[in-house]
Design an enzyme around this catalytic site. Structure first.
Site, short mmCIF file in Angstrom:
data_model
loop_
_atom_site.label_atom_id
_atom_site.label_comp_id
_atom_site.label_asym_id
_atom_site.label_seq_id
_atom_site.Cartn_x
_atom_site.Cartn_y
_atom_site.Cartn_z
N HIS A 172 -0.79 22.06 24.95
CA HIS A 172 0.41 22.90 24.84
C HIS A 172 0.02 24.25 24.26
O HIS A 172 0.68 24.78 23.37
CB HIS A 172 1.45 22.26 23.91
CG HIS A 172 2.12 21.04 24.47
ND1 HIS A 172 1.46 19.87 24.69
CD2 HIS A 172 3.41 20.83 24.84
CE1 HIS A 172 2.32 18.97 25.17
NE2 HIS A 172 3.50 19.53 25.28
N GLU A 178 13.19 22.61 33.59
CA GLU A 178 13.47 21.37 32.86
C GLU A 178 14.22 21.67 31.56
O GLU A 178 13.81 22.55 30.81
CB GLU A 178 12.16 20.63 32.56
CG GLU A 178 11.46 20.19 33.83
CD GLU A 178 9.97 19.91 33.66
OE1 GLU A 178 9.48 19.90 32.51
OE2 GLU A 178 9.29 19.71 34.68
N GLU A 183 7.08 19.27 38.07
CA GLU A 183 6.71 20.68 38.18
C GLU A 183 6.31 21.06 39.60
O GLU A 183 6.72 22.11 40.11
CB GLU A 183 5.59 21.04 37.20
CG GLU A 183 6.04 21.07 35.75
CD GLU A 183 6.12 19.69 35.12
OE1 GLU A 183 5.63 18.72 35.74
OE2 GLU A 183 6.67 19.57 34.00
N ASP A 231 0.75 25.48 30.15
CA ASP A 231 -0.20 24.44 30.53
C ASP A 231 0.32 23.60 31.71
O ASP A 231 -0.46 23.03 32.47
CB ASP A 231 -0.46 23.51 29.34
CG ASP A 231 -0.75 24.27 28.06
OD1 ASP A 231 -1.88 24.23 27.59
OD2 ASP A 231 0.18 24.95 27.54
N PHE A 232 1.63 23.52 31.84
CA PHE A 232 2.18 22.67 32.90
C PHE A 232 2.18 23.37 34.26
O PHE A 232 2.52 22.76 35.27
CB PHE A 232 3.59 22.16 32.56
CG PHE A 232 3.74 21.63 31.15
CD1 PHE A 232 2.64 21.13 30.46
CD2 PHE A 232 4.97 21.64 30.51
CE1 PHE A 232 2.76 20.66 29.16
CE2 PHE A 232 5.10 21.16 29.21
CZ PHE A 232 4.00 20.67 28.52
N GLN A 240 7.93 24.53 30.71
CA GLN A 240 8.19 24.57 29.27
C GLN A 240 6.99 25.11 28.49
O GLN A 240 7.15 25.73 27.44
CB GLN A 240 8.57 23.18 28.78
CG GLN A 240 9.84 22.68 29.49
CD GLN A 240 10.43 21.44 28.85
OE1 GLN A 240 9.75 20.69 28.17
NE2 GLN A 240 11.70 21.22 29.09
C1 LIG Z 1 4.00 17.84 32.72
C2 LIG Z 1 4.89 18.05 31.56
N1 LIG Z 1 6.10 18.60 31.76
C3 LIG Z 1 6.93 18.82 30.71
C4 LIG Z 1 6.55 18.47 29.45
C5 LIG Z 1 7.45 18.77 28.26
N2 LIG Z 1 7.99 17.53 27.76
C6 LIG Z 1 7.42 16.89 26.74
S1 LIG Z 1 8.14 15.44 26.43
C7 LIG Z 1 9.26 15.67 27.64
C8 LIG Z 1 10.26 14.62 27.93
C9 LIG Z 1 9.60 13.36 28.32
O1 LIG Z 1 10.55 12.41 28.60
P1 LIG Z 1 10.15 10.90 28.76
O2 LIG Z 1 9.02 10.78 29.72
O3 LIG Z 1 11.37 10.14 29.04
O4 LIG Z 1 9.55 10.51 27.33
P2 LIG Z 1 10.30 10.53 25.92
O5 LIG Z 1 10.16 11.90 25.37
O6 LIG Z 1 11.70 10.14 26.11
O7 LIG Z 1 9.53 9.56 25.09
C10 LIG Z 1 9.05 16.87 28.29
C11 LIG Z 1 9.87 17.39 29.39
C12 LIG Z 1 5.27 17.90 29.28
N3 LIG Z 1 4.79 17.56 28.08
N4 LIG Z 1 4.47 17.68 30.34
#
Ligand SMILES: Cc1ncc(C[n+]2csc(CCOP(=O)(O)OP(=O)(O)O)c2C)c(N)n1
Ligand SMILES: [Mg+2]
Lengths: 324, 319
Positions: A113, A12, A45, A70-71, A67
Site C-alpha cells: 500500500h 470501490e 480492478e 499499488d492496485f 484505493q
Molecule cells: C486488490 C485490492 N483492492 C482493494 C483493496 C482495498 N481493500 C482493502 S480491504 C478491502 C475490503 C475487503 O473486503 P473483504 O474481502 O470482504 O474482506 P474484509 O475486509 O471484510 O475482511 C478493500 C477494498 C485491496 N487491499 N486490494
C-alpha cells in the site's frame, strides 16, 4: 460533474452512504448530488478499468480510481494493453477521454500500500500523467484531465490529502492553498517555478516538491540559491520551462520518491544530458529511494524515502563539485 | 460429535486470545504508541479457530489484510506478532512486513497478502506443490467475501478444481467489503453458489459457531488430503469493529450491529460451554486472565525490543 453530464466516477467504496467517499474521502458526499453517476463497484480492478474504457470510447467521461496506486497492477492489462493503445491501434479513430486516479506514497502500511509507481507508467506510451502537489493544482489538473480527450493518470500523494480531519494521515503535510471557487484549469504539460534561484534547478513533484522547498530554504542559509520546479505533469513534460531554468542555473537535481533504477530521474537526467550538454557544469544529480520494496518499520520507511537532508546534500554536491 | 473437555476449552481460549489481542492492539493504536494501520478481527474469531483447529502443523494457510486472528490460530507466538506490529526486530518479519503482512512459513503461514484476492492463486500453487510432491498436506486460503469478486479468485479456484488440488478456500463472509455490503456486489444469495461453476463442493455454515466451523473444515480438509480436491467453504460472520483504524462504521445499520453483537462467537460459545456443564465460569475467567497476562508480557517485550537499524531496509531483497 455539474458542468458535463457525461462525467461519472467509478471505483470501490466511493459513494456508500455512511462510508468514506473512497479510501481518502475524495468523493465524499458526491453521491448525494449525483447518485446515478457515482458507481460503486465490487473489488474488481481489472473489471472496473475495462468498464471505464468501454464507456469512454462510447463518449462518456469516466473518472476511475483505485484505493491505492499499488492496485493499478491488478488492472494492468486494461491500463497498459487496452487504455494506452486503443487510440493508436485504431489509427486515430477511437477517442479515449478517461481519467484514472491513484493515491501513492509510503504511509506506514507496508509494501503493498505504498508504492510510487509513476515511473512504471511514465514508460507506457499513450498515457498522460499528472501529479498535483497543491490544492490549487489538484482542482485545476483534475478539471483539465476530465476535459482532455486522452487517458490521463492522476497520481495523488496520501500525505497531501489533508493534515486535518478524521481521515488525515499521520505526518500529513499541509498542502492547502488558495482554491478559487470558480472554474479554472491547470493545463496539462505546464510546469511551474515554485521558488526562483540561480545556482541549481531542483525538479520535484508531489511530496518531494514540498521537501525540495524546505531543502531550498536550508541551502539558502549556506549561500546556495536553488530554483525549485514542479513539473506538475510528467506526460507531457514541460521541457521549455526546465530548459530555461537549467540554461540559467547550469545545474540540475531531480528528486523522486520511487526507486532510483528506471526512475523519472533517470529519464530526465538522460534527456538533459542530450539537450543541455553545452550548459551543464555538472552531471545531473538524482535523489530517489533505494531499489527495494517499501519497508514497514518507521525507521526503515524513513530511511527509504528521500529526506530534506538528502536533497540538500545532492544539491550541494552538484553545486560545490562544479565550482559554485 | 463428542469432544474432550481440553479440546473444547482450548477453542475457547484461542478465541479469547484473539479477541483480547485485538482489543489491546486497538487501544495501543488509539493511544498512538503503535505505528501504521490495522484491520482487526473482532467478531470473526470462530472462523480462524474453527478452521485452524482442523489443520495439522505442516498444513499451510494464506491470509489477508486482516490477518492477526489467522496468525494466532495457526500458532504464531504473541511476541512475534506484537513485535511485528510495533515494527521491531523481534517481529515475525523483522519489522519489514507490518500488520498487513504478518506470517511465518515455518509455522505454516505465508506472510499475509494485502492485495484482495491475491492469496487465492498462491494457495492454489501451494496445493499444487503438495500434490506434485505427494505430500499429505493441505493448503487453506482465507479470504473475505469481497475477494470473491476479483478475477484472481475465479481463475485460481478453477485451477484448484480441475487439478483436484488439496486446497480449502475459506470465505469469511462478514457481509461487507470495506464499506460496501456484499449484497450490492453479488447477485447470488450464497457465495458458495459460485462453487458450482467450478464443479467443486460449496458449503455455507454459521461462522460464529466455532464447532460448526470446525466440523465443516474437517470434512473439507479430509477431502483435500485424500486427493478428492478443493472445497469452497463460506463462514457467515460479522466484523464487530471498524474496517480499519478509525472507522466509525456508519454504513452498518444500527439494528444489524446490535444483532451481530448478540450473536458474536465468544459469548455464544462461552454460554454453551456453561450450559453443557463443560466448564465453570471460573475456568472461562481464568482462560481470559491467562491470555491477558501473556498479551501484556508480549506488549512489554515488544516495546522494549530494539527497532531495526534503518539500513536493514536494504537487506532481504534477494536470497
Ligand atoms: C486488490 C485490492 N483492492 C482493494 C483493496 C482495498 N481493500 C482493502 S480491504 C478491502 C475490503 C475487503 O473486503 P473483504 O474481502 O470482504 O474482506 P474484509 O475486509 O471484510 O475482511 C478493500 C477494498 C485491496 N487491499 N486490494
Ligand atoms: Mg468482508
Amino acid at each position: 460533474m455539474a458542468r458535463d453530464e457525461r462525467v461519472f466516477c467509478i471505483g470501490e467504496d466511493i459513494g456508500i452512504p455512511g462510508g468514506w467517499g473512497g479510501a481518502f474521502t475524495v468523493t465524499l458526499g458526491l453521491e448525494q448530488d449525483f447518485r446515478e453517476r457515482i458507481i460503486d463497484t465490487p473489488i474488481s480492478e481489472a473489471g472496473l478499468f475495462g468498464v471505464a474504457l468501454g464507456a469512454a470510447i462510447m463518449g462518456l467521461r469516466p473518472v476511475a480510481d483505485v484505493q491505492y496506486g499499488d492496485f493499478l497492477f491488478c488492472a494492468m492489462d486494461q491500463v497498459v494493453n487496452q487504455i494506452a493503445t486503443m487510440r493508436y491501434m485504431s489509427g486515430g479513430k477511437v477517442t479515449v477521454p478517461l481519467v484514472m486516479r491513484a493515491p501513492v506514497g509510503a504511509t506506514g502500511r507496508g509494501a503493498q500500500h505504498a508504492r510510487n509507481p509513476e515511473a512504471i507508467f511514465y514508460g507506457i506510451p499513450g498515457l498522460k500523467i499528472v501529479c498535483p502537489a497543491t490544492a490549487y493544482d489538484a482542482k485545476g489538473l483534475l478539471k483539465a484531465a476530465v476535459r482532455e480527450d486522452n487517458p490521463v493518470l492522476i497520481f495523488e500523494h496520501k500525505l497531501l490529502y489533508g493534515s486535518k480531519g478524521a481521515r488525515a494521515e499521520t505526518e500529513a503535510l499541509d498542502a492547502s492553498s488558495e482554491v478559487p471557487e470558480e472554474d479554472y484549469v491547470v493545463p496539462l504539460g505546464e510546469g511551474i517555478v515554485r521558488r526562483e534561484g540561480t545556482h541549481v534547478t531542483v525538479i520535484a513533484n508531489l511530496l518531494m516538491m514540498h521537501r525540495a522547498l524546505l531543502a531550498a530554504e536550508r541551502l539558502a542559509g549556506e549561500g546556495i540559491s536553488a530554483e525549485v520546479i514542479d513539473p506538475r505533469s510528467l506526460v507531457p513534460f514541460d521541457w521549455e520551462l526546465v530548459e530555461a531554468s537549467v540554461g540559467k542555473t547550469m545545474r540540475a537535481v531531480v528528486v523522486e520518491e520511487g526507486p532510483r533504477t528506471g526512475g523519472i530521474g533517470a529519464e530526465i537526467a538522460a534527456s538533459l544530458a542530450e539537450r543541455m550538454s553545452d550548459y551543464l557544469l555538472a552531471p545531473v544529480g538524482r535523489v530517489a529511494s533505494p531499489d527495494i520494496p517499501v519497508p514497514f518499520a518507521p525507521p526503515m520507511e524513513e530511511f527509504y524515502r528521500p529526506t530534506v537532508e538528502r536533497i540538500v546534500e545532492a544539491a550541494r554536491g552538484v553545486v560545490v563539485g562544479s565550482g559554485g | 460429535m463428542a469432544y474432550d473437555t481440553q479440546f473444547l476449552l482450548g477453542l475457547y481460549r484461542q478465541m479469547v486470545l484473539i479477541r483480547q489481542f485485538e482489543e489491546r492492539v486497538k487501544f495501543l493504536f488509539l493511544e498512538g504508541v503503535m505505528p501504521g494501520t490495522i484491520h482487526q478481527y473482532q467478531g470473526q474469531e470462530a472462523v480462524a479457530v474453527g478452521v485452524c483447529s482442523a489443520l495439522e502443523a505442516q498444513d499451510v494457510i494464506t491470509s489477508t489484510h486482516r490477518p492477526h486472528g489467522h496468525a494466532l490460530a495457526k500458532g504464531l507466538s504473541i511476541e512475534s506478532l506484537m513485535g511485528e506490529l510495533f515494527g521491531k526486530v523481534t517481529g515475525c518479519c523483522h519489522g519489514k512486513g507490518g500488520s498487513m503482512h504478518v506470517g511465518d512459513l515455518e509455522k505454516g503461514m505465508v506472510p499475509a497478502i494485502a492485495i484482495v484476492g491475491g492469496g487465492v492463486p498462491i494457495a492454489t500453487g501451494i496445493g499444487l506443490s503438495f500434490k506434485l510432491r505427494q505430500e499429505p498436506r493441505v493448503a487453506v486460503c482465507f479470504m473475505g467475501d469481497g475477494a470473491t469478486n476479483e478475477g484472481a479468485f475465479h481463475e485460481a479456484v478453477n485451477m484448484g478444481a480441475i487439478w483436484s488440488l488439496p486446497v480449502v478456500y475459506v470465505i469469511e463472509n462478514n457481509r461487507y467489503s470495506a464499506s460496501t455490503p456484499i449484497c450490492q456486489t453479488a447477485r447470488v444469495e450464497r457465495l458458495t453458489e459460485r462453487a458450482h461453476a467450478y464443479g467443486i463442493p460449496g458449503v455455507t455454515v454459521d461462522g460464529n459457531d466455532v464447532l460448526t466451523v470446525h466440523e465443516a473444515a474437517q470434512v473439507a480438509v479430509e477431502r483435500a488430503r485424500s486427493g478428492a480436491g478443493p472445497t469452497l467453504l463460506e463462514a457467515m460472520t460479522y466484523r464487530i469493529t471498524g474496517h480499519s483504524r478509525r472507522d466509525p462504521c456508519l454504513y452498518q445499520p444500527e439494528e444489524e450491529r446490535k444483532q451481530a453483537l448478540a450473536e458474536e462467537p465468544i459469548g455464544r460459545y462461552g454460554a454453551w460451554l456453561l450450559a453443557e456443564g463443560t466448564a465453570e465460569q471460573a475456568a472461562l475467567d481464568q482462560a481470559r486472565a491467562e491470555v491477558d497476562a501473556e498479551i501484556e508480557e508480549a506488549v512489554r517485550a515488544a516495546q522494549a525490543a530494539p527497532a531495526p537499524a534503518p539500513e536493514a531496509a536494504l537487506e532481504d531483497v534477494f536470497a
